[in-house]
Design an enzyme around this catalytic site. Structure first.
Site, PDB file in Angstrom:
ATOM      1  CG  ASP A  42       0.157  -0.170   2.135  1.00 32.34           C
ATOM      2  OD1 ASP A  42       1.040  -0.258   2.435  1.00 32.34           O
ATOM      3  OD2 ASP A  42      -1.240   0.006   3.741  1.00 32.34           O
ATOM      4  CG  HIS A 247      20.340   4.346 -20.939  1.00 32.51           C
ATOM      5  ND1 HIS A 247      19.561   3.433 -21.026  1.00 32.51           N
ATOM      6  CD2 HIS A 247      20.806   5.260 -21.039  1.00 32.51           C
ATOM      7  CE1 HIS A 247      19.432   4.634 -22.217  1.00 32.51           C
ATOM      8  NE2 HIS A 247      20.333   6.320 -22.008  1.00 32.51           N
ATOM      9  CG  ASP A 264      23.586  11.375 -17.764  1.00 35.83           C
ATOM     10  OD1 ASP A 264      22.957  12.171 -18.062  1.00 35.83           O
ATOM     11  OD2 ASP A 264      23.453  10.437 -19.431  1.00 35.83           O
ATOM     12  CG  ASP A 275      20.207  15.282 -19.939  1.00 42.50           C
ATOM     13  OD1 ASP A 275      20.519  14.265 -19.484  1.00 42.50           O
ATOM     14  OD2 ASP A 275      19.378  14.732 -21.017  1.00 42.50           O
ATOM     15  CG  HIS A 354      25.198   7.455 -28.063  1.00 39.23           C
ATOM     16  ND1 HIS A 354      24.739   9.467 -27.785  1.00 39.23           N
ATOM     17  CD2 HIS A 354      25.530   7.121 -27.229  1.00 39.23           C
ATOM     18  CE1 HIS A 354      25.886   9.502 -27.564  1.00 39.23           C
ATOM     19  NE2 HIS A 354      26.457   8.512 -26.888  1.00 39.23           N
ATOM     20  CG  HIS A 358      17.872  13.852 -25.719  1.00 38.00           C
ATOM     21  ND1 HIS A 358      17.241  14.456 -24.859  1.00 38.00           N
ATOM     22  CD2 HIS A 358      18.789  13.343 -25.036  1.00 38.00           C
ATOM     23  CE1 HIS A 358      17.194  14.616 -24.017  1.00 38.00           C
ATOM     24  NE2 HIS A 358      18.423  13.906 -23.401  1.00 38.00           N
ATOM     25  CG  HIS A 365      15.183  11.015 -23.298  1.00 36.26           C
ATOM     26  ND1 HIS A 365      15.785  10.591 -24.449  1.00 36.26           N
ATOM     27  CD2 HIS A 365      15.751  10.990 -22.783  1.00 36.26           C
ATOM     28  CE1 HIS A 365      17.387  10.513 -24.407  1.00 36.26           C
ATOM     29  NE2 HIS A 365      17.285  10.616 -23.303  1.00 36.26           N
ATOM     30  CD  GLU A 388      22.938  12.799 -24.742  1.00 29.64           C
ATOM     31  OE1 GLU A 388      23.621  12.103 -23.792  1.00 29.64           O
ATOM     32  OE2 GLU A 388      21.907  13.141 -25.179  1.00 29.64           O
ATOM     33  CE1 TYR A 392      29.580   6.547 -23.345  1.00 30.38           C
ATOM     34  CE2 TYR A 392      29.436   6.384 -26.003  1.00 30.38           C
ATOM     35  CZ  TYR A 392      28.819   7.297 -24.473  1.00 30.38           C
ATOM     36  OH  TYR A 392      28.159   8.555 -24.436  1.00 30.38           O
ATOM     37  NE  ARG A 410      26.250  10.586 -21.745  1.00 32.56           N
ATOM     38  CZ  ARG A 410      26.489   8.382 -20.904  1.00 32.56           C
ATOM     39  NH1 ARG A 410      26.469   8.310 -22.047  1.00 32.56           N
ATOM     40  NH2 ARG A 410      25.819   8.731 -20.328  1.00 32.56           N
ATOM     41  CD  GLU A 412      23.097  15.030 -21.996  1.00 32.80           C
ATOM     42  OE1 GLU A 412      22.134  14.649 -22.249  1.00 32.80           O
ATOM     43  OE2 GLU A 412      23.815  14.140 -21.127  1.00 32.80           O
TER      44      GLU A 412
END
Length: 445
Positions: A42, A247, A264, A275, A354, A358, A365, A388, A392, A410, A412
């Site tokens: 609950d 991710h 990130d 972001d 990638h 975006h 996003h 970004e 890798y 990365r 960004e």
């Protein structure tokens, strides 16, 4: 709600109604609140209102429905279905706006208890030719809307009209959200400021012997201390080989000397997101291979940001980054062939798999079409997007020299398209090698 924001929401509803009326003068739009999700037994997940509902009304409570109706001669009638005041439930769950608050605080023209939706919604659909509603998002609410539509249709024999078309309201409101108004940009700039503080604190705190989740805790603490309601998304805190996982979510690795930490993370402020990604050495200094790849990613990002101008496209931004990365990967010996060959065969995707950008706004996003008439959409002033690029190299990639293995980078930033130069909303966060090493060295020293 403060009067300036009440005016902002009212103006947005007016714009939405004008767009509806341009297509069909007799239109009505129905926006259900986000449902409450059960976490376990609950206990509920933390509640966040549906972005469209908040964008148009500022209303944050669950079990509510926003209905916007065009008026003859122009304008909009706002109806809110809400939970009534209930002292017993408010003792448990906190205060409610109630019917009076929907009018006085949130600017509705009329309000009804949510329990009366089945009775009142059919009346709001009567004599409307077009219904703006998005089926499929919440199947249980679909049933309630279609039942109301059936009841409105049943009254046709009495001379009433009813909607014969159903159109996704996102065709209007998502385009409004894509081109940011002044209030939206104010919120995004504040989200960027808080995120900048958090990243700087994380860089200063990180050191070998700490766990990734300790840095995540620094981020979350900083977000909340500076007025952010919540993170904009689950923070990615990936050290060493975890930085090569796009991710990475567990954030449970013990950081070691020589690791890079890919961070990130962004906060949400007044329902608008930031972001940002930064990558930095937890020991305070890049190794030579790390620095070479880092400088390459940074060069690519600079090229991508420069391309974020009116008339350009997200595809053009991506292409600008890919060209820089392809050339650099060839020069460093990680790829073979000419730049044209590497791009044509997409061999660069081994290390950069990638896209570059975006939309960014209320959702990390964010909404808004990426293509128009099957062609990449031209950028316009007021759009906010990410740039970004990354590289890798798998820790077990035996096809490359050992010096490159296990490096993930990365970078960004959040970019506002303007009529002139692109505006980097997150430019305050250290990014050059010198800036990053200076920020990261604070912990190691």
């Amino acid at each position: 709600m403060e009067e300036p924001m009440r005016h902002v929401y009212a103006e947005r509803r007016e714009r939405f109604a004008r767009a509806m009326a341009d297509k069909e003068p007799a239109s009505v739009a129905v926006f259900p609140a986000a449902p409450v999700y059960i976490r376990n037994n609950d206990v509920e997940h933390d509640y966040r209102q549906d972005s469209d509902v908040h964008f148009l009304s500022g209303f944050t409570e669950p079990d509510s429905v926003l209905v916007l109706s065009t008026l003859e001669g122009g304008g909009v009638k706002t109806t809110l279905f809400v939970r009534p005041r209930d002292p017993e439930r408010e003792q448990w769950d906190g205060p409610r706006a109630g019917l009076d608050g929907a009018l006085a605080t949130f600017g509705a023209d009329q309000s009804f208890p949510i329990a009366e939706l089945a009775t009142e919604l059919p009346k709001l659909l009567e004599d409307r030719a077009r219904l703006y509603y998005r089926p499929g998002k919440d199947r249980s609410f679909d049933d309630r809307v279609f039942a109301a539509l059936d009841r409105a249709r049943a009254r046709a024999k009495l001379g009433h009209g009813y909607p014969t078309e159903i159109v996704d309201p996102g065709t209007i409101v998502h385009e409004m959200r894509l081109l940011k108004d002044a209030s939206s940009l104010d919120a995004m700039r504040r989200a960027a400021e808080i995120t900048a503080i958090a990243h700087a604190k994380a860089m200063a705190a990180a050191r070998p012997g700490m766990y990734e989740f300790e840095i995540e805790a620094v981020l979350l603490d900083t977000f909340r201390r500076h007025g952010s309601e919540r993170p904009a998304y689950g923070s990615i805190v990936g050290s060493g080989p975890n930085a090569t996982v796009l991710h990475h979510r567990s954030n449970d690795r013990l950081m070691a000397d020589g690791d890079l930490l890919l961070l990130d993370a962004g906060c949400e402020y007044a329902y608008f997101a930031s972001d940002v990604t930064r990558t930095f050495p937890v020991s305070g200094r890049f190794s030579e291979p790390q620095r070479k790849l880092y400088d390459l990613v940074l060069e690519a990002q600079i090229a991508g940001i420069a391309a974020a101008r009116p008339g350009s496209t997200l595809d053009a931004i991506h292409a600008a980054c890919v060209e820089v990365l392809a050339r650099g990967l060839i020069e460093l010996g990680l790829l073979q062939g000419t730049v044209a060959e590497v791009i044509e065969t997409a061999s660069y995707k081994r290390f950069y798999m990638h896209k570059t950008s975006h939309w960014l706004g209320m959702d990390v996003h964010d909404v808004g079409r990426y293509h128009i008439a099957r062609a990449p959409r031209a950028l316009e002033p007021g759009m906010v997007l990410t740039v970004e690029p990354g590289l890798y190299v798998g820790a077990d990639d035996a096809t490359v020299d050992a010096q490159w293995r296990g490096i993930g980078i990365r970078i960004e930033d959040d970019i506002l398209v303007t009529a002139a130069e692109p505006e980097n909303l997150t430019r305050a966060i250290p990014k050059t090698v010198a800036e990053v090493e200076a920020a990261a060295a604070r912990a190691s020293s």
